[in-house]
Design an enzyme around this catalytic site. Structure first.
Site, short mmCIF file in Angstrom:
data_model
loop_
_atom_site.label_atom_id
_atom_site.label_comp_id
_atom_site.label_asym_id
_atom_site.label_seq_id
_atom_site.Cartn_x
_atom_site.Cartn_y
_atom_site.Cartn_z
N GLN A 67 -20.65 -3.49 8.97
CA GLN A 67 -19.49 -2.64 8.67
C GLN A 67 -18.53 -3.32 7.69
OE1 GLN A 67 -18.97 0.47 9.32
NE2 GLN A 67 -20.81 0.73 10.55
N SER A 68 -19.07 -4.07 6.75
CA SER A 68 -18.23 -4.78 5.79
C SER A 68 -17.47 -3.82 4.87
CB SER A 68 -19.11 -5.71 4.93
OG SER A 68 -18.37 -6.20 3.83
#
Length: 313
Positions: A67-68
């Site tokens: 989920q960068s």
């Protein structure tokens, strides 16, 4: 060294007045830098992409978690700039396929999944792979001297929007260090009295403090020779979370839920939400106002990927 910039963000971002639980403060809405590229990352990427194009690169490499926020913004910025992209993610294809992870796929990024053990060597892996392609390698979070320029310019923008003599500091989430380092250098250039507060969400205080100061000085040496960094202007709030980087306590989630329902502003549970929790505890609780500006660094897509964690939904 000359500074080049690729204009990608919607700037300047609003500086809004907010009241929460009877306390008034101002919030800098860097979550509104753009829909696809929302958040603080795009300010760094304006300078990183320009540097990649100056070096005639045709592809960028970025790295981070599934989920960068940075990887999502980097992929979108690459598309906007006519570049290809590859992201190296710590995780597997079976991990939460929503939020930032979904958008990385939607924007057409090539994705390499790494185990936690492999990810420890991600910089070396990217560097070796880049030898086979005309690729520009971006370290974690874009926290490089050129990426740091984004938040040097942020302080100039803030100085334009308000009388910085009326504020005592800026507080934000502190992850890989580039945002805070840029503000620290920006303060040295444009507002020497300004305190820069970083709420550490990933690294212990002494480690991240040393990194921020080093990065700020390295950026100054390259682009603003002779500028002295005032270390006393940097205040690290030790929020290195006991629950872990990618987790958040129920108490914090409850505060974020109340803030959303009270103000209409969404804070993510990894970065901005933890920073706001510390900001509230340190400066707002029991007060009528604060002259410290809270920097909203975005994270909406990561929050949407974890909506089920929020209480009372």
């Amino acid at each position: 060294m000359s500074i080049q910039r690729k204009l990608l963000a919607n700037l300047p971002t609003p500086l809004a007045e907010v009241e929460f639980r009877g306390a008034k403060f101002r919030i800098k809405r860097d979550d509104l830098t753009g829909s696809e590229v929302s958040g603080n990352k795009i300010r760094k990427l304006e300078f990183i992409i320009a540097d990649a194009q100056r070096k005639n690169k045709t592809k960028i490499y970025a790295c981070g978690g599934i989920q960068s926020n940075f990887c999502r913004a980097a992929v979108a910025a690459a598309v906007m700039s006519g570049l290809q992209s590859r992201v190296y993610l710590k995780g597997s294809p079976e991990d939460n396929d929503s939020g930032n992870h979904f958008l990385q796929k939607l924007f057409g990024a090539e994705i390499i999944y790494l185990t936690a053990e492999e990810y420890k060597e991600v910089d070396s892996i990217m560097t070796m792979d880049a030898m086979e392609e005309n690729a520009y390698v971006i370290p974690l979070g874009g926290s490089t001297p050129v990426g740091t320029l984004g938040y040097v310019e942020f302080i100039k923008e803030l100085d334009w929007q308000t009388d910085t003599g009326e504020i005592s500091g800026v507080i934000s989430a502190l992850g890989s260090g580039g945002t805070t380092a840029g503000m620290l250098l920006g303060a040295a250039l444009y507002a020497p009295h300004l305190k820069i507060y970083g709420v550490s969400v990933a690294f212990e205080t002494e480690i991240i403090r040393e990194k921020v100061i080093s990065l700020s000085r390295e950026c100054a040496g390259k682009y603003y020779p002779g500028t002295e960094i005032n270390e006393e202007n940097l205040v690290i709030i030790d929020n290195f979370p006991a629950e872990g980087y990618d987790e958040i306590s129920l108490e914090k989630l409850e505060l974020l839920s109340e803030f959303a329902r009270s103000t209409g502003i969404l804070l993510d549970p990894v970065y901005t939400g933890k920073a706001f929790y510390s900001f509230y505890k340190e400066f707002l609780s029991g007060s009528e106002s604060s002259d410290i500006i809270f920097l909203h660094t975005g994270g909406i897509f990561g929050a949407l990927a974890r909506y089920q964690e929020y209480p009372e939904l």
